[in-house]
Design a protein around this motif. Structure first.
Motif, short mmCIF file in Angstrom:
data_model
loop_
_atom_site.label_atom_id
_atom_site.label_comp_id
_atom_site.label_asym_id
_atom_site.label_seq_id
_atom_site.Cartn_x
_atom_site.Cartn_y
_atom_site.Cartn_z
N ASN A 472 9.51 8.84 6.19
CA ASN A 472 9.20 7.61 6.94
C ASN A 472 7.89 7.69 7.71
O ASN A 472 7.12 6.75 7.73
N ASN A 473 7.67 8.83 8.33
CA ASN A 473 6.45 9.01 9.13
C ASN A 473 5.18 8.83 8.31
O ASN A 473 4.40 7.91 8.59
N PRO A 474 5.00 9.67 7.27
CA PRO A 474 3.77 9.49 6.50
C PRO A 474 3.68 8.11 5.83
O PRO A 474 2.61 7.55 5.76
N THR A 476 4.83 5.31 6.95
CA THR A 476 4.39 4.37 7.97
C THR A 476 2.86 4.46 8.13
O THR A 476 2.17 3.44 8.20
N GLY A 477 2.40 5.73 8.15
CA GLY A 477 0.95 5.94 8.28
C GLY A 477 0.21 5.34 7.10
O GLY A 477 -0.78 4.61 7.29
N ILE A 478 0.71 5.61 5.86
CA ILE A 478 0.02 5.11 4.66
C ILE A 478 -0.06 3.60 4.69
O ILE A 478 -1.12 3.00 4.50
N ARG A 479 1.09 2.98 5.01
CA ARG A 479 1.13 1.53 4.96
C ARG A 479 0.24 0.93 6.07
O ARG A 479 -0.54 0.00 5.82
N SER A 480 0.39 1.50 7.26
CA SER A 480 -0.37 0.96 8.40
C SER A 480 -1.88 1.12 8.17
O SER A 480 -2.67 0.19 8.40
N GLN A 509 9.46 2.64 1.53
CA GLN A 509 10.21 2.42 2.78
C GLN A 509 11.56 1.78 2.50
O GLN A 509 12.58 2.17 3.06
#
Lengths: 677, 119
Positions: A472-474, A476-480, A509
């Motif tokens: 989830n963390n990476p 989130t980073g990729i998408r953001s 996700q």
């Protein structure tokens, strides 16, 4: 007296000489000297008496007395049967009248006058001998007659004796026959008793034996049962009836007649008055105990007088003991049968198979649950319909070690844990048989399998949860970062590429989101109201890989279908059914997933165009560990778990399969209606 | 206006920083709690964005170390939303909690601005 001697020596034989003329003296002397004592009478008058006395041996009649007198004398001699030899003295032999005399009166001799002394003597001697012979004959006849009479008398006496004896003999023969018949009928009765198997037969036979006593009514038997009740057996319309009563008959030791107490008992029981009765106590063994203070009694209602009663009791005296013995035997057999029936029904009532088996696998006894087939004598044939001993059978081991042994064996699709307990049978000193107790482990094994599977799933869930968080963390980073870059970069080509990255990240996700809700968390462990199509929709993403080779048609109901399920478990079912359908279509095919309302039920349907399930295994597919998949591809638990899950929600799974066409699984669940909101 | 972004996930940190910078914020970045606390004390930013789970000091620990004297607006972000005691992430000194993943980074920034009273 000797006849011969008298012919030789004439000893003073009295001779009557009847003649009008005197006998010359020399004739007289001559006669006298020859032993004849001559008495002379001039006429015949008054001589009848003397003649009749029989004292004269010879009678000389002179023709000169006159034919009438001679006829009269001769008639008298003939009629009075005077025993005397008659000699006629005549002048000359004239024809006519003399001849008639000779013919009529048969004189001994005729002497023609003048009388010669020698001639006279000769004639006298001759006549005398004849007389003697006559006399002898007469006395002999008399003697014969006497002896005859005696004989007759004796004969009569003998006949009498014979007659009496015959009568006696006949009488005793009759008695003997009677006795024999009596014994024969008794023997027959005892034999028949020996063949009676029921109390009914017993009382029927007893009744039959009373046929000759016309004024006896039906016998009534009351016997005490082990549970302290009284069984009353009697005849009603030619049928034997048996009824029980709580009322017991007090102990007694001898036959009594017309007991008021018994009459009362019978009247109470039958609801009618009783007349004359004979109460015969029946002594039974300790099972049907009379030692507990009550008796078994045979009642006879009758209309006999006292004399007939005595006759009846005499008749019964021989039969009473056999009757008792046979009744006791019947009741003991009842008891035995009841006991063995109790045992048999106990065995048969056991939910698990149990059997006694000998060292060579011969079945000695078993209960109903044990037998798969009733043919064959070997335990494995009966238990498993097999021709060889079950794999892992503990019987031999138990007998060898003398200790109980345990093993697991398979019968069809069922697993049994077998305990073999070695035992001795009969007089054997060695252990020759075992008691096998079988515990059906199928359910337990299935449950264990399910527990393992659940734990596995939980472990996967936990793992998936951790991985999902880490991803989830990476993501989130990729998408953001993609979003930031898209907003800053002007170049269209790069923006489109970044957009692709963002969308891919979003998909990731979503997958993770679903994976989390599928695997995770206690909050989904309780039943929740959910919309069925929504759950299906949320499960589909994780099946994308499985479904990728197939033509998928998804038709989810637009109508809201509320169900109450444990979300995670229901998702597992959806997953299992779709995954199975996809795996069934190895070379691709059409997969249909539908949700719909079917009356009061919610339906989730999965249809494939795979090869179909053969009918012979269709009934097994829901059983644990059943799988047609290659090793490593399936646990054989998916469908069994799915079914138990759906059943725990109050629903069911139906399957319809056609070889070559495909298979349809339908999950039917009650539509939730408990909460109107 | 200064924004402190404390997150051990570099991509998250960078995307947040880029989004704030696009809006002309001064952005300070820290890769763990300890560094974050130092920078917080040193720069006194108006907005502090803190990840919950980090090596060394966790987000809530950083908040409690800094104490109530701070006038910064504190925003907590976490991917482990379901597994934390809600009080630790919405408790004293925390102004906003935003669960990861973000659907739209700019919407996240807008919400933070709302809390900070910028918009």
């Amino acid at each position: 007296m000797d006849i011969e001697s008298r012919t030789d020596q004439i000893d003073n034989s009295k001779v009557l000489w009847v003649s009008p003329t005197e006998l010359t003296s020399h004739l007289f002397d001559h006669m006298q000297s020859s032993g004849f004592s001559v008495i002379h009478h001039k006429s015949f008058s008054h001589l009848q008496g003397e003649l009749k006395s029989g004292s004269f041996s010879l009678l000389f009649l002179d023709w000169n007395l006159g034919a009438d007198v001679i006829a009269e004398v001769l008639n008298f001699v003939k009629q009075a049967s005077v025993s005397v030899g008659v000699i006629l003295l005549i002048e000359e032999l004239g024809p006519g009248q003399l001849q008639k005399f000779v013919n009529n009166y048969a004189p001994f001799d005729i002497i023609i006058k003048p009388i010669d002394k020698d001639h006279l003597l000769n004639a006298s001697n001759k006549a005398y001998r004849r007389y003697l012979a006559n006399e002898n004959r007469k006395s002999l006849i008399l003697k014969f007659r006497e002896q005859n009479d005696k004989l007759e008398e004796l004969t009569f006496g003998l006949e009498q004796i014979v007659h009496e004896r015959t009568l006696n003999e006949e009488k005793s023969k009759k008695q003997a026959e009677e006795k024999l018949n009596h014994v024969r009928s008794l023997v027959r009765f005892i034999k028949e008793l020996a063949f009676t198997n029921t109390v009914d037969d017993w009382i029927l036979l007893f009744r039959k034996s009373l046929k000759s006593f016309s004024s006896i009514r039906q016998p009534i038997l009351c016997y005490a049962t082990p549970d302290r009740k009284m069984n009353v057996v009697y005849m009603q319309k030619q049928q034997v009836v048996e009824r029980q009563t709580e009322e017991l008959i007090k102990q007694r030791s001898r036959i009594i007649t017309d007991s008021e107490e018994d009459r009362h008992f019978l009247a109470n029981f039958f609801g009618r008055p009783f007349g004359k009765i004979i109460s015969i106590p029946i002594f039974l063994s300790n099972i049907y105990s009379s030692s507990e203070g009550f008796s078994s009694v045979l009642f006879i209602e009758h209309g006999m007088d006292d004399k007939d009663v005595q006759g009846f009791l005499d008749y019964l005296s021989d039969r009473l003991q056999p009757l008792q013995i046979s009744l006791e035997r019947i009741l003991l057999e009842y008891q035995l049968r009841y006991t063995s029936y109790q045992w048999a029904s106990t065995f048969d009532g056991l939910a698990e198979p149990i059997a006694i088996v000998d060292f060579d696998y011969n079945l000695i006894r078993s209960n109903k649950k044990f037998e798969l087939t009733d043919s064959g004598s070997k335990c494995f044939k009966r238990f498993n319909d097999s021709d060889e001993s079950c794999r892992g059978c503990p019987v031999k081991r138990a007998l060898k070690t003398g200790r109980p042994q345990k093993a697991q064996i398979k019968r069809g699709d069922s697993y049994f844990e077998v305990q073999s307990y070695p035992i001795r049978v009969g007089d054997n000193t060695k252990l020759t048989a075992v008691i096998n107790y079988y515990l059906d482990m199928t359910q337990a094994l299935a449950l264990r399998g399910r527990v393992i599977q659940n734990e596995k799933m939980a472990a996967i869930g936990l793992l998936a949860g951790n991985i999902a968080h880490e991803l989830n963390n990476p993501l989130t980073g990729i998408r953001s970062l993609s979003q930031v870059l898209i907003s800053t970069i002007q170049e269209q080509q790069v923006r489109d590429d970044l957009k692709e990255i963002e969308v891919a990240a979003e998909r990731c996700q979503n997958i993770i989101d679903n994976l989390l809700s599928f695997s995770n968390s206690e909050e989904t462990r309780t039943k929740t109201k959910v919309e069925m199509s929504d759950i299906v929709k949320k499960t589909l993403p994780i099946l994308k890989t499985a479904m990728r080779d197939h033509n998928v048609g998804i038709e989810l109901s637009s109508e809201e279908i509320m169900i109450e399920v444990e979300i995670q478990l229901f998702q597992q079912v959806i997953f299992n059914l779709i995954n199975n359908a996809c795996q069934a279509m190895e070379d691709g095919g059409e997969l249909i997933v539908e949700t719909s309302k079917q009356g009061s039920e919610a339906q989730f349907l999965v249809r494939d165009t795979g090869p179909g399930i053969p009918p012979e295994i269709l009934s097994q597919i829901f059983e644990p560990f059943f799988t047609t998949k290659e090793e490593g591809k399936g646990t054989g638990l998916g469908l069994s778990m799915s079914r138990s899950v759906i059943e725990s929600f109050g629903g069911r799974i139906e399957v319809d399969s056609q070889i070559g066409t495909g298979t349809t699984f339908k999950v039917l669940l009650p539509i939730y209606s408990g909460d109107a909101n | 206006m200064k924004v402190l972004v404390v997150d051990d996930e570099q991509l998250v940190r960078r995307s947040l920083a880029r989004a704030f910078r696009l809006k002309k914020y001064e952005v300070i970045e820290a890769e763990d709690g300890k560094k974050g606390l130092e920078l917080w004390i040193e720069h006194k930013p108006e907005i502090v964005v803190l990840d919950v789970l980090m090596p060394g000091l966790s987000g809530p620990q950083v908040v409690s170390e800094r104490g109530p004297q701070s006038e910064s607006k504190v925003i907590m972000i976490s991917a482990y939303s379901g597994e934390h005691d809600v009080t630790t992430i919405t408790g004293e000194g925390i102004d906003l909690f935003i669960p990861k993943p973000f659907d739209d980074i700019f919407k996240v920034v807008e919400r933070i601005e709302e809390v900070a009273g910028v918009r």
